[in-house]
Each structure stands twice: as C-alpha cells, then as structure tokens.
Design a protein around this motif. Sequence first.
Motif, mmCIF file in Angstrom:
data_model
loop_
_atom_site.group_PDB
_atom_site.id
_atom_site.type_symbol
_atom_site.label_atom_id
_atom_site.label_comp_id
_atom_site.label_asym_id
_atom_site.label_seq_id
_atom_site.Cartn_x
_atom_site.Cartn_y
_atom_site.Cartn_z
ATOM 1 N N PRO A 1 8.509 -26.577 23.195
ATOM 2 C CA PRO A 1 8.677 -25.121 23.219
ATOM 3 C C PRO A 1 8.352 -24.537 24.595
ATOM 4 C CG PRO A 1 6.902 -25.775 21.709
ATOM 5 C CD PRO A 1 7.458 -27.023 22.311
ATOM 6 N N ASP A 2 8.984 -23.410 24.897
ATOM 7 C CA ASP A 2 8.773 -22.772 26.193
ATOM 8 C C ASP A 2 7.375 -22.185 26.325
ATOM 9 O OD1 ASP A 2 11.309 -23.386 27.037
ATOM 10 O OD2 ASP A 2 12.168 -21.483 26.341
ATOM 11 N N ASP A 3 6.777 -21.752 25.208
ATOM 12 C CA ASP A 3 5.478 -21.098 25.269
ATOM 13 C C ASP A 3 4.324 -22.085 25.119
ATOM 14 O OD1 ASP A 3 6.075 -21.671 22.661
ATOM 15 O OD2 ASP A 3 5.229 -19.825 21.838
ATOM 16 N N LEU A 4 4.553 -23.352 25.397
ATOM 17 C CA LEU A 4 3.521 -24.370 25.276
ATOM 18 C C LEU A 4 2.501 -24.195 26.398
ATOM 19 C CD1 LEU A 4 2.854 -26.808 23.529
ATOM 20 C CD2 LEU A 4 4.002 -28.226 25.200
ATOM 21 N N ASP A 5 1.247 -24.179 26.013
ATOM 22 C CA ASP A 5 0.183 -23.943 26.974
ATOM 23 C C ASP A 5 -0.541 -25.250 27.267
ATOM 24 O OD1 ASP A 5 -1.626 -22.668 28.612
ATOM 25 O OD2 ASP A 5 -2.872 -21.939 26.962
ATOM 26 N N GLU A 6 -0.818 -25.484 28.520
ATOM 27 C CA GLU A 6 -1.517 -26.702 28.944
ATOM 28 C C GLU A 6 -2.914 -26.774 28.326
ATOM 29 O OE1 GLU A 6 -1.293 -30.242 31.149
ATOM 30 O OE2 GLU A 6 0.241 -28.706 31.083
ATOM 31 N N ALA A 7 -3.568 -25.651 28.195
ATOM 32 C CA ALA A 7 -4.910 -25.617 27.610
ATOM 33 C C ALA A 7 -4.873 -26.033 26.142
ATOM 34 C CB ALA A 7 -5.526 -24.230 27.753
ATOM 35 N N ASP A 8 -3.811 -25.603 25.409
ATOM 36 C CA ASP A 8 -3.666 -26.007 24.009
ATOM 37 C C ASP A 8 -3.496 -27.519 23.895
ATOM 38 O OD1 ASP A 8 -3.848 -23.365 23.265
ATOM 39 O OD2 ASP A 8 -1.666 -23.093 23.052
ATOM 40 N N LEU A 9 -2.714 -28.086 24.784
ATOM 41 C CA LEU A 9 -2.526 -29.539 24.764
ATOM 42 C C LEU A 9 -3.836 -30.270 25.037
ATOM 43 C CD1 LEU A 9 0.883 -29.959 26.626
ATOM 44 C CD2 LEU A 9 0.422 -30.285 24.200
ATOM 45 N N GLU A 10 -4.595 -29.776 26.002
ATOM 46 C CA GLU A 10 -5.890 -30.389 26.318
ATOM 47 C C GLU A 10 -6.830 -30.310 25.127
ATOM 48 O OE1 GLU A 10 -7.257 -32.063 28.877
ATOM 49 O OE2 GLU A 10 -5.325 -32.118 29.904
ATOM 50 N N ALA A 11 -6.862 -29.173 24.453
ATOM 51 C CA ALA A 11 -7.735 -29.005 23.286
ATOM 52 C C ALA A 11 -7.331 -29.967 22.172
ATOM 53 C CB ALA A 11 -7.677 -27.565 22.793
ATOM 54 N N GLU A 12 -6.036 -30.121 21.937
ATOM 55 C CA GLU A 12 -5.582 -31.048 20.898
ATOM 56 C C GLU A 12 -5.925 -32.484 21.260
ATOM 57 O OE1 GLU A 12 -1.540 -32.188 18.452
ATOM 58 O OE2 GLU A 12 -1.530 -30.454 19.796
ATOM 59 N N LEU A 13 -5.771 -32.833 22.532
ATOM 60 C CA LEU A 13 -6.136 -34.175 22.978
ATOM 61 C C LEU A 13 -7.626 -34.425 22.792
ATOM 62 C CD1 LEU A 13 -5.306 -36.830 24.325
ATOM 63 C CD2 LEU A 13 -5.730 -35.737 26.535
ATOM 64 N N ASP A 14 -8.451 -33.448 23.100
ATOM 65 C CA ASP A 14 -9.895 -33.591 22.902
ATOM 66 C C ASP A 14 -10.224 -33.810 21.433
ATOM 67 O OD1 ASP A 14 -10.375 -33.318 25.598
ATOM 68 O OD2 ASP A 14 -10.805 -31.164 25.494
ATOM 69 N N LEU A 15 -9.556 -33.074 20.533
ATOM 70 C CA LEU A 15 -9.788 -33.261 19.094
ATOM 71 C C LEU A 15 -9.407 -34.666 18.648
ATOM 72 C CD1 LEU A 15 -8.576 -29.861 17.595
ATOM 73 C CD2 LEU A 15 -10.912 -30.746 17.630
ATOM 74 N N LEU A 16 -8.275 -35.149 19.135
ATOM 75 C CA LEU A 16 -7.853 -36.504 18.779
ATOM 76 C C LEU A 16 -8.843 -37.547 19.289
ATOM 77 C CD1 LEU A 16 -4.011 -36.267 19.408
ATOM 78 C CD2 LEU A 16 -5.174 -36.475 17.209
#
Length: 140
Positions: free
Chosen positions: A75-90
């Motif tokens: 998606p165009d509105d994908l945020d780098e911070a959101d990806l980092e947070a999801e990676l940290d959770l995983l």
Amino acid sequence: MADQQFNIEQASFAIDTAKDTVTTVAAMKSANAQLKKQYKQFNMDEIEDITDDLADMMEDMNEVNEAMGRTYSTPDDLDEADLEAELDLLEDELEAEELEGDAGPGYLQADNLPSEPSGGLEEGKEEVKDEFGLPKAQEA
C-alpha cells in the motif's frame, strides 16, 4: 673562451626558441581558422533544442522506470515505523517461543506425532539395501 661559447649557445637557444614560437603561432593560426570553419557549422539554438529534448526524454524514461518499478501489493500509505513495530513484535514472539522450549511448530511436537512402528522385519527375510545403504522398496 668559455664566455664566447656560452654566448654562442645562448644565441643558438634564442634562435631555436624563436623558430619554435613561429611554428607555435602558425599552428595556433591554423587551429583558429579550423575552429572558425567548424563553428560556422554549429547552430547554438539547435544545440540547445537538442539538449532540451534529451533532458525531456530522460525525464520521460525516469517516469516509465518508476511506473515499471511500482509494487502492487504494497500500500502507498505504508509507514516504515509500522513495519519496524511489527518486526519487533515478531521477534518478541520468537524469543518467547524459544524460552518456552518449543523447538518448532505445534504439529511437530512429540505428543502430536504418531507412534513408532513396533513391528520388525519378517523372520527369514533379509533387508535389501541400495548403493547408499538405504533399504530398497520391496517389489510386489
């Protein structure tokens, strides 16, 4: 006598330098004439138009490359911070599983596996092995 020799060498050097200067000036005049002749073939407006056209084409090519490089699944509105947070959770989940002692997914745990076969080979039959030492399949 040495002074006379020095004066003659100085005069000879001055003559050679003068000849070289004349040759250099002649070459410069020839180059100047050649450049003037060549520059008459140039039209500065044409050159500017060509470079402008090339710049436009390069911009068009960059637009094509950007269009070809688009990702349709992101998606165009994908945020780098959101990806980092999801990676940290995983990563946290993975660490928690390692601390619990789970060596793999639940379907591979010992209580979910079938029991080992208890029967052995039939008496009197010898197990046939291939060149790798593995049992061969029995032919019907």
